[in-house]
Design an enzyme around this catalytic site. Structure first.
Site, PDB file in Angstrom:
ATOM      1  N   THR A   1       0.878  -1.171   0.000  1.00 12.88           N
ATOM      2  CA  THR A   1       0.000   0.000   0.000  1.00 12.88           C
ATOM      3  C   THR A   1       0.914   1.219   0.000  1.00 12.88           C
ATOM      4  O   THR A   1       1.588   1.504   0.989  1.00 12.88           O
ATOM      5  CB  THR A   1      -0.917   0.010   1.224  1.00 12.88           C
ATOM      6  OG1 THR A   1      -1.800  -1.115   1.154  1.00 12.88           O
ATOM      7  CG2 THR A   1      -1.749   1.282   1.262  1.00 12.88           C
TER       8      THR A   1
ATOM      9  N   LYS B   1      -7.339   1.539  -3.301  1.00 15.00           N
ATOM     10  CA  LYS B   1      -7.027   1.152  -1.920  1.00 15.00           C
ATOM     11  C   LYS B   1      -7.240   2.335  -0.971  1.00 15.00           C
ATOM     12  O   LYS B   1      -7.677   2.162   0.168  1.00 15.00           O
ATOM     13  CB  LYS B   1      -5.585   0.646  -1.824  1.00 15.00           C
ATOM     14  CG  LYS B   1      -5.131   0.255  -0.405  1.00 15.00           C
ATOM     15  CD  LYS B   1      -5.963  -0.892   0.180  1.00 15.00           C
ATOM     16  CE  LYS B   1      -5.558  -1.213   1.622  1.00 15.00           C
ATOM     17  NZ  LYS B   1      -4.260  -1.878   1.711  1.00 15.00           N
TER      18      LYS B   1
ATOM     19  N   LYS C   1      -0.169   5.574   8.396  1.00 15.53           N
ATOM     20  CA  LYS C   1       0.607   5.704   7.156  1.00 15.53           C
ATOM     21  C   LYS C   1      -0.327   5.758   5.955  1.00 15.53           C
ATOM     22  O   LYS C   1      -0.192   6.622   5.087  1.00 15.53           O
ATOM     23  CB  LYS C   1       1.575   4.523   7.036  1.00 15.53           C
ATOM     24  CG  LYS C   1       2.500   4.579   5.813  1.00 15.53           C
ATOM     25  CD  LYS C   1       1.981   3.808   4.617  1.00 15.53           C
ATOM     26  CE  LYS C   1       2.022   2.314   4.836  1.00 15.53           C
ATOM     27  NZ  LYS C   1       1.669   1.558   3.592  1.00 15.53           N
TER      28      LYS C   1
END
Length: 293
Positions: A98, A173, A241
């Site tokens: 990711t 995502k 994050k």
């Protein structure tokens, strides 16, 4: 059978690489920053391990990576002894990290210069999804490259889809993480509210889980949230994050994410409580901690 490399054997990558070997029957070579973990994987699954990403990628048809962030990804691809230096002509690099859409587009261009394909393919489903070979994989890249890579990716997935051109997988995502942030906060508030109102939480969840309030988070996390147990999934540090990537991208695109920004700050408060490695459902701990002040 294809010759495959997998770079990064964390809680996600370790079982994902395993499925490429056991379900796909591929010839798999792994690389991990900690060599002992790569040796363990090779002994467990009967594959082989390499000492550098470049060595792992040499001669492979497909090279996967699942590492921490943009910097880690650049290091294992275009950095010294990175996998891109070992790619053969026509190889396909599939990135399950990711990361940002910017790094995806950057590596797509770099791969193309080498005569190779690149697919950004972040995953959803968490550690359980990886261990059960049931991840959702959101891909960005060229359609012809995706068609070649899809059957290999399906070894560890229940859904694999092409979302658009390079970077589209990462953007999808981000949508996933934005949804999760709001859902977990809403569920945290509902469980907290039920407790404060003197309701029986299991009865409340039983009543509402079959209606419009239902979600994966409710089905899988309400009980552990109610018990104050937060050792069951994706860590707060990693969620922050990911939400940082979402918020930076929103700033670039002009999207407005007020709830996401607020929940990101709530996760910062959980970190300040020492909950860096707690799972994302620990948002409720922040609410209950406020009661103690």
């Amino acid at each position: 059978m294809a010759k495959v490399a997998f770079i990064g054997l964390g809680v996600m990558g370790y079982p994902m690489a395993g499925y490429l070997k056991t379900k796909g029957g591929h010839d798999v070579t792994v690389y991990n920053r900690t060599t002992a973990k790569a040796e363990k994987w090779a002994a467990e699954y009967g594959g082989s391990f390499a000492k550098t990403p470049k060595e792992a990628a040499e001669g492979c048809d497909f090279v996967f990576a699942c590492v921490g962030n943009d910097a880690d990804l650049r290091s294992v691809t275009t950095g010294e002894n990175g996998a891109f230096h070992g790619l053969k002509d026509g190889a396909i690099f599939i990135d399950n990290t990711t990361a940002s859409a910017e790094v995806a587009r950057e590596l797509y261009a770099a791969a193309k210069e080498r005569g190779c394909g690149f697919i950004d393919a972040p995953v959803s489903g968490g550690q359980a999804g990886a261990e059960n070979g049931a991840l959702t994989v959101m891909c960005g890249g060229d359609a012809d490259v995706f068609e070649k890579a899809q059957p290999v990716i399906e070894c560890f997935a229940k859904f694999v889809g092409l979302m658009g051109e390079s970077g589209a997988g990462q953007l999808t995502k981000m949508c996933n993480q934005i949804c999760i942030a709001g859902l977990v906060q809403g569920l945290s508030e509902a469980v907290h509210f039920a407790k404060k109102a003197g309701l029986d939480v299991p009865s409340v969840i039983s009543a509402i889980k079959g209606g419009a309030a239902q979600s994966w988070q409710m089905e899988n996390r309400w009980e552990t949230m109610n018990a104050g147990q937060f050792e069951f999934g994706f860590a707060v540090d990693w969620m922050r994050k990911d939400l940082g990537i979402c918020l930076n991208t929103a700033n670039d695109t002009g999207a407005r994410l007020p709830v996401t920004a607020l929940v990101d700050q709530f996760y910062a408060e959980v970190q300040a409580m020492g909950g860096n490695r707690w799972d994302t459902s620990s948002l409720i701990a922040r609410l209950e901690n406020a009661d103690k002040k």
